[in-house]
Design a protein around this motif. Sequence first.
Motif, PDB file in Angstrom:
ATOM      1  N   ASN A   1       0.848  -1.552  -0.185  1.00  0.00           N
ATOM      2  CA  ASN A   1      -0.156  -0.119   0.275  1.00  0.00           C
ATOM      3  C   ASN A   1       0.822   1.180  -0.021  1.00  0.00           C
ATOM      4  OD1 ASN A   1      -2.190  -1.314  -0.131  1.00  0.00           O
ATOM      5  ND2 ASN A   1      -2.831  -1.493   2.192  1.00  0.00           N
ATOM      6  N   GLY A   2       1.826   1.087  -0.274  1.00  0.00           N
ATOM      7  CA  GLY A   2       2.580   2.350  -0.590  1.00  0.00           C
ATOM      8  C   GLY A   2       4.147   2.709   0.195  1.00  0.00           C
TER       9      GLY A   2
ATOM     10  N   ARG B   1     -14.394 -10.547   4.583  1.00  0.00           N
ATOM     11  CA  ARG B   1     -15.051 -10.457   3.057  1.00  0.00           C
ATOM     12  C   ARG B   1     -14.861  -8.738   2.331  1.00  0.00           C
ATOM     13  NH1 ARG B   1     -18.613 -14.566   2.192  1.00  0.00           N
ATOM     14  NH2 ARG B   1     -20.170 -12.275   1.210  1.00  0.00           N
ATOM     15  N   GLY B   2     -14.600  -9.396   2.076  1.00  0.00           N
ATOM     16  CA  GLY B   2     -14.524  -7.411   0.342  1.00  0.00           C
ATOM     17  C   GLY B   2     -13.254  -6.709   0.145  1.00  0.00           C
ATOM     18  N   VAL B   3     -12.084  -8.034   0.503  1.00  0.00           N
ATOM     19  CA  VAL B   3     -10.662  -8.111   0.424  1.00  0.00           C
ATOM     20  C   VAL B   3     -10.277  -8.234  -0.808  1.00  0.00           C
ATOM     21  CG1 VAL B   3      -8.532  -8.235   0.528  1.00  0.00           C
ATOM     22  CG2 VAL B   3     -10.154  -7.898   2.541  1.00  0.00           C
ATOM     23  N   ALA B   4      -9.556  -7.246  -1.815  1.00  0.00           N
ATOM     24  CA  ALA B   4      -8.837  -7.540  -2.376  1.00  0.00           C
ATOM     25  C   ALA B   4      -7.627  -7.064  -2.746  1.00  0.00           C
ATOM     26  CB  ALA B   4      -9.390  -7.044  -4.084  1.00  0.00           C
ATOM     27  N   VAL B   5      -6.452  -7.924  -3.569  1.00  0.00           N
ATOM     28  CA  VAL B   5      -5.196  -8.389  -3.399  1.00  0.00           C
ATOM     29  C   VAL B   5      -4.591  -8.194  -4.562  1.00  0.00           C
ATOM     30  CG1 VAL B   5      -2.894  -8.865  -2.252  1.00  0.00           C
ATOM     31  CG2 VAL B   5      -4.881  -8.627  -1.272  1.00  0.00           C
ATOM     32  N   ALA B   6      -3.374  -7.500  -4.859  1.00  0.00           N
ATOM     33  CA  ALA B   6      -3.027  -6.946  -6.543  1.00  0.00           C
ATOM     34  C   ALA B   6      -1.373  -6.835  -6.174  1.00  0.00           C
ATOM     35  CB  ALA B   6      -3.620  -5.678  -7.314  1.00  0.00           C
ATOM     36  N   VAL B   7      -1.089  -7.533  -7.473  1.00  0.00           N
ATOM     37  CA  VAL B   7       0.476  -7.532  -7.205  1.00  0.00           C
ATOM     38  C   VAL B   7       1.356  -6.650  -7.896  1.00  0.00           C
ATOM     39  CG1 VAL B   7       3.211  -8.352  -6.940  1.00  0.00           C
ATOM     40  CG2 VAL B   7       1.293  -9.683  -5.020  1.00  0.00           C
ATOM     41  N   ASP B   8       1.863  -5.737  -7.903  1.00  0.00           N
ATOM     42  CA  ASP B   8       1.875  -5.585  -9.290  1.00  0.00           C
ATOM     43  C   ASP B   8       1.278  -5.154 -10.250  1.00  0.00           C
ATOM     44  OD1 ASP B   8       5.027  -4.648  -8.759  1.00  0.00           O
ATOM     45  OD2 ASP B   8       5.111  -6.697  -9.302  1.00  0.00           O
ATOM     46  N   GLY B   9      -0.436  -4.587  -9.966  1.00  0.00           N
ATOM     47  CA  GLY B   9      -1.521  -4.479 -10.882  1.00  0.00           C
ATOM     48  C   GLY B   9      -2.305  -5.262 -11.120  1.00  0.00           C
TER      49      GLY B   9
ATOM     50  N   GLU C   1      -4.693 -18.108  -3.636  1.00  0.00           N
ATOM     51  CA  GLU C   1      -3.401 -18.188  -3.531  1.00  0.00           C
ATOM     52  C   GLU C   1      -2.832 -17.282  -2.502  1.00  0.00           C
ATOM     53  OE1 GLU C   1      -2.382 -16.716  -7.710  1.00  0.00           O
ATOM     54  OE2 GLU C   1      -3.793 -18.402  -9.051  1.00  0.00           O
ATOM     55  N   TRP C   2      -3.350 -16.836  -1.865  1.00  0.00           N
ATOM     56  CA  TRP C   2      -2.505 -15.626  -0.750  1.00  0.00           C
ATOM     57  C   TRP C   2      -2.193 -17.045   0.061  1.00  0.00           C
ATOM     58  CZ3 TRP C   2      -7.417 -12.601   1.082  1.00  0.00           C
ATOM     59  CH2 TRP C   2      -7.814 -11.314   0.128  1.00  0.00           C
ATOM     60  N   PRO C   3      -2.193 -17.819   0.135  1.00  0.00           N
ATOM     61  CA  PRO C   3      -1.469 -18.557   1.191  1.00  0.00           C
ATOM     62  C   PRO C   3       0.069 -19.243   1.092  1.00  0.00           C
ATOM     63  CG  PRO C   3      -3.698 -19.445   1.860  1.00  0.00           C
ATOM     64  CD  PRO C   3      -3.827 -18.453   0.642  1.00  0.00           C
ATOM     65  N   ALA C   4       0.313 -19.339  -0.448  1.00  0.00           N
ATOM     66  CA  ALA C   4       1.445 -19.516  -1.268  1.00  0.00           C
ATOM     67  C   ALA C   4       2.008 -18.609  -1.775  1.00  0.00           C
ATOM     68  CB  ALA C   4       0.896 -20.771  -2.054  1.00  0.00           C
ATOM     69  N   ARG C   5       1.264 -17.204  -2.544  1.00  0.00           N
ATOM     70  CA  ARG C   5       1.923 -16.722  -3.437  1.00  0.00           C
ATOM     71  C   ARG C   5       3.142 -15.885  -2.317  1.00  0.00           C
ATOM     72  NH1 ARG C   5       4.343 -12.730  -5.529  1.00  0.00           N
ATOM     73  NH2 ARG C   5       3.231 -11.618  -7.510  1.00  0.00           N
ATOM     74  N   ARG C   6       3.889 -15.887  -2.601  1.00  0.00           N
ATOM     75  CA  ARG C   6       5.177 -14.645  -2.405  1.00  0.00           C
ATOM     76  C   ARG C   6       5.088 -14.123  -2.487  1.00  0.00           C
ATOM     77  NH1 ARG C   6       7.185 -17.160   2.220  1.00  0.00           N
ATOM     78  NH2 ARG C   6       6.569 -19.363   2.601  1.00  0.00           N
ATOM     79  N   VAL C   7       5.594 -13.151  -1.505  1.00  0.00           N
ATOM     80  CA  VAL C   7       5.962 -11.525  -2.876  1.00  0.00           C
ATOM     81  C   VAL C   7       7.700 -11.619  -2.746  1.00  0.00           C
ATOM     82  CG1 VAL C   7       5.456  -9.131  -2.176  1.00  0.00           C
ATOM     83  CG2 VAL C   7       4.152 -10.724  -1.480  1.00  0.00           C
TER      84      VAL C   7
ATOM     85  N   GLU D   1      -1.328  -4.405  -3.279  1.00  0.00           N
ATOM     86  CA  GLU D   1      -2.248  -3.384  -2.914  1.00  0.00           C
ATOM     87  C   GLU D   1      -2.963  -3.977  -2.453  1.00  0.00           C
ATOM     88  OE1 GLU D   1      -2.147   0.244  -3.287  1.00  0.00           O
ATOM     89  OE2 GLU D   1      -0.192   0.130  -3.946  1.00  0.00           O
ATOM     90  N   ALA D   2      -3.150  -4.006  -0.963  1.00  0.00           N
ATOM     91  CA  ALA D   2      -4.743  -4.071  -0.660  1.00  0.00           C
ATOM     92  C   ALA D   2      -5.668  -3.439  -0.106  1.00  0.00           C
ATOM     93  CB  ALA D   2      -4.050  -5.129   0.912  1.00  0.00           C
ATOM     94  N   LEU D   3      -7.111  -3.833  -0.604  1.00  0.00           N
ATOM     95  CA  LEU D   3      -8.111  -2.893  -1.005  1.00  0.00           C
ATOM     96  C   LEU D   3      -8.855  -3.775   0.140  1.00  0.00           C
ATOM     97  CD1 LEU D   3      -7.689  -2.592  -4.386  1.00  0.00           C
ATOM     98  CD2 LEU D   3      -6.678  -1.103  -2.729  1.00  0.00           C
TER      99      LEU D   3
END
Length: 66
Positions: free
Chosen positions: A5-6, A30-38, A45-51, A58-60
């Motif tokens: 988030n910046g 509920r109502g949460v979205a996550v984007a990585v590099d847009g 995939e959240w538990p396995a996706r490494r950054v 960006e978590a919205l």
Amino acid sequence: MIFVNGEPRQRDGATIAELLSELGVEDRARGVAVAVDGEVVPRGEWPARRVNEGERVEALSAMQGG
């Protein structure tokens, strides 16, 4: 370094689920979205996706109102 988030963070290799937990977002929120590099990352995939180094997360959260 990654950016959440910046904001810069020293959390290379953390999963999206771990990052959200640090932000105080519950697993089943509920109502949460996550984007990585847009690109939106599906919730399943959240538990396995490494950054990785340099990625921007960006978590919205959807809000009611108008």
